[in-house]
Design an enzyme around this catalytic site. Structure first.
Site, PDB file in Angstrom:
ATOM      1  N   LYS A 137     -27.788 -61.016 -35.323  1.00  0.00           N
ATOM      2  CA  LYS A 137     -29.022 -61.773 -35.594  1.00  0.00           C
ATOM      3  C   LYS A 137     -29.098 -63.065 -34.790  1.00  0.00           C
ATOM      4  CE  LYS A 137     -28.212 -61.949 -40.058  1.00  0.00           C
ATOM      5  NZ  LYS A 137     -27.100 -61.005 -40.229  1.00  0.00           N
ATOM      6  N   THR A 138     -28.031 -63.840 -34.827  1.00  0.00           N
ATOM      7  CA  THR A 138     -28.062 -65.147 -34.175  1.00  0.00           C
ATOM      8  C   THR A 138     -28.264 -65.003 -32.667  1.00  0.00           C
ATOM      9  OG1 THR A 138     -26.687 -66.153 -35.880  1.00  0.00           O
ATOM     10  CG2 THR A 138     -26.757 -67.261 -33.751  1.00  0.00           C
ATOM     11  N   GLU A 183     -34.143 -66.262 -37.791  1.00  0.00           N
ATOM     12  CA  GLU A 183     -33.108 -65.352 -38.243  1.00  0.00           C
ATOM     13  C   GLU A 183     -33.350 -65.037 -39.716  1.00  0.00           C
ATOM     14  OE1 GLU A 183     -28.238 -65.496 -38.488  1.00  0.00           O
ATOM     15  OE2 GLU A 183     -29.280 -66.532 -36.872  1.00  0.00           O
TER      16      GLU A 183
END
Length: 464
Positions: free
Chosen positions: A121-122, A165
């Site tokens: 995600k990051t 996110e």
């Protein structure tokens, strides 16, 4: 694009404001003009960065640190109910807002892109945010990690796009209403909150149901859990589904992936034509993250060729295979990987770029619950390294579980053929590494806890 301060958040107080997710929201509110206060357990570079944008951060947790005119208290799932500031808020009948609710309020009135998945995600969020910024689109963004400096995990832009996110760990991503959603992968994790894969899939389905009518889901065509999610969603009215990956049926298909040491080159077929661009971080999984970002940006209306070119200029995010330096011919890289899939992917990527040198890992397990459920798989992943040092479990928000220690991982690693050693104290790691490493080796510090602090200390110890 709206830059209004959400109701009740003109004078917010953040408990644990130095956390990756919390600090970004606090920064965004401060940039919108809110008078933001908060507390954290210790001083940090992130705390200093927050103070630089006007956030009043106090160290320690005490009831008297909650300002008399505070309008609400913002918390994450890590904050315990007996926190004195939270108890004080209850006594004053102040609104208590989860960080995801606060972020959702900031995203209201924007064209939101929410990036979800068990891992990646990051990196994917940062790839998209950096690329949109490079194209002059001035997105707002909130990322679970810093781009290049403490406090760079969020920014208030002037454009209409907001990239965020979306954290599935506590189901808080159910608060968002994105125009475009990305699902990178769906795997069993966060064992304190999910008992089965079916619960995980139900949670991701709820997240996707929140996509605005006519919006788009960008989803991995290669990963088993993501494909299962797609099958559950096929035919859902008002939802456009765009798949990506190496699968022959992917809508955005990866047709070539060429490793180039610690970078790679990826070619995709999109809208009937081929696009080739560089990815400045190594490994197949990072290339796939870039393709997900490309597909999502195109779904939001950004020309594919422009976005591919901008993605080629992305240089990474802190703690995602971040080079820390070199001393005595030994390179040190830092990795946030803590789930076995992430660990294996990062080790395979590093292996491909390590040349003739050995890969030495310093691993810190994260959470007792994760270790209990995934120790065998963690040990199997560590066997991809030439030598491993395993630290004690970083507890984060959890209490110990009887019988759950790093030894479970060490035993599994040895069964899978790894050369592994337990190190009880972090202070012993630099000397231990110095006794093992030789010129040409690569040292990877790995884990979601404070193992990241060891990189500079290892380099200082190795230096002549």
């Amino acid at each position: 694009m709206t830059t209004a301060i959400p109701p009740a958040m003109e004078r917010p107080h953040f408990i644990g404001v130095g956390g990756a997710g919390m600090s970004g929201i606090a920064k965004l509110l401060a940039q919108r003009g809110a008078r933001v206060g908060g507390s954290d357990s210790r001083e940090s570079e992130t705390v200093a960065a927050l103070r630089a944008v006007g956030v009043d951060v106090r160290i320690g947790h005490r009831a008297d640190q909650l300002a008399p005119d505070a309008s609400c208290v913002v918390v994450s799932s890590a904050i315990r109910q007996d926190n004195p500031e939270l108890v004080e808020a209850a006594g004053r009948a102040l609104p208590v807002i989860h960080r995801a609710e606060a972020l959702a309020a900031l995203m209201a009135g924007t064209r939101a892109v929410a990036v979800a998945g068990t891992h990646g995600k990051t990196t994917t969020t940062s790839m998209l945010a950096v690329s949109l910024t490079a194209l002059g689109l001035s997105p707002s963004y909130a990322i679970g990690g810093d781009l290049d400096a403490p406090g760079s995990n969020a920014a208030q832009g002037t454009g209409g796009l907001f990239v965020a996110e979306a954290d599935e760990s506590d189901r808080s991503f159910h608060h968002y209403r994105p125009e475009v959603a990305i699902v990178l992968n769906v795997e069993l994790d966060h064992h304190a909150n999910y008992a089965s894969m079916d619960e995980i899939h139900e949670s991701f389905e709820t997240f996707v149901e929140r996509v605005r009518p006519g919006g788009t889901l960008v989803v991995n065509a290669d990963q088993e859990g993501a494909r299962e999610l797609t099958s559950r969603l096929t035919g859902r009215a008002g939802l456009n589904i765009v798949t990506y990956g190496e699968a022959p049926d992917a809508d955005v298909r990866v047709v070539r992936l060429l490793p180039k040491g610690l970078t790679s080159e990826v070619t995709v077929v999109i809208d009937g034509g081929e696009l080739t661009f560089d990815v400045a971080v190594p490994g197949r999984h990072y290339a796939h993250n870039a393709v997900a970002a490309l597909a999502a940006g195109v779904a939001a209306g950004v020309p594919a060729a422009d976005l591919a070119r901008a993605l080629g200029g992305y240089t990474g995010v802190r703690r995602r295979l971040q080079p820390k330096g070199e001393a005595a011919g030994v390179r040190v890289i830092d990795s946030y990987a803590h789930h076995p899939t992430e660990m294996a992917a990062d080790l395979e990527a590093i292996r491909s770029g390590a040349g003739e040198g050995r890969v030495l890992v310093v691993f810190q397990p994260h959470l007792f619950s994760r270790t209990k459920e995934l120790a065998t798989e963690m040990g199997q992943a560590l066997a991809l390294a030439d030598s491993c040092l395993v630290l004690e479990i970083y507890p984060a928000r959890e209490d110990p579980i009887p019988g759950v220690t790093s030894e479970l991982i060490i035993e599994s690693a040895r069964v899978h053929g790894a050369t592994v050693e337990a190190v009880a104290e972090m202070d012993a790691v630099p000397d231990t590494v110095a006794g093992i490493a030789r010129p040409g080796d690569l040292v990877l510090t790995m884990g979601a806890g404070d193992v990241t602090e060891l990189g500079p200390r290892i380099l200082a110890r190795l230096a002549p």
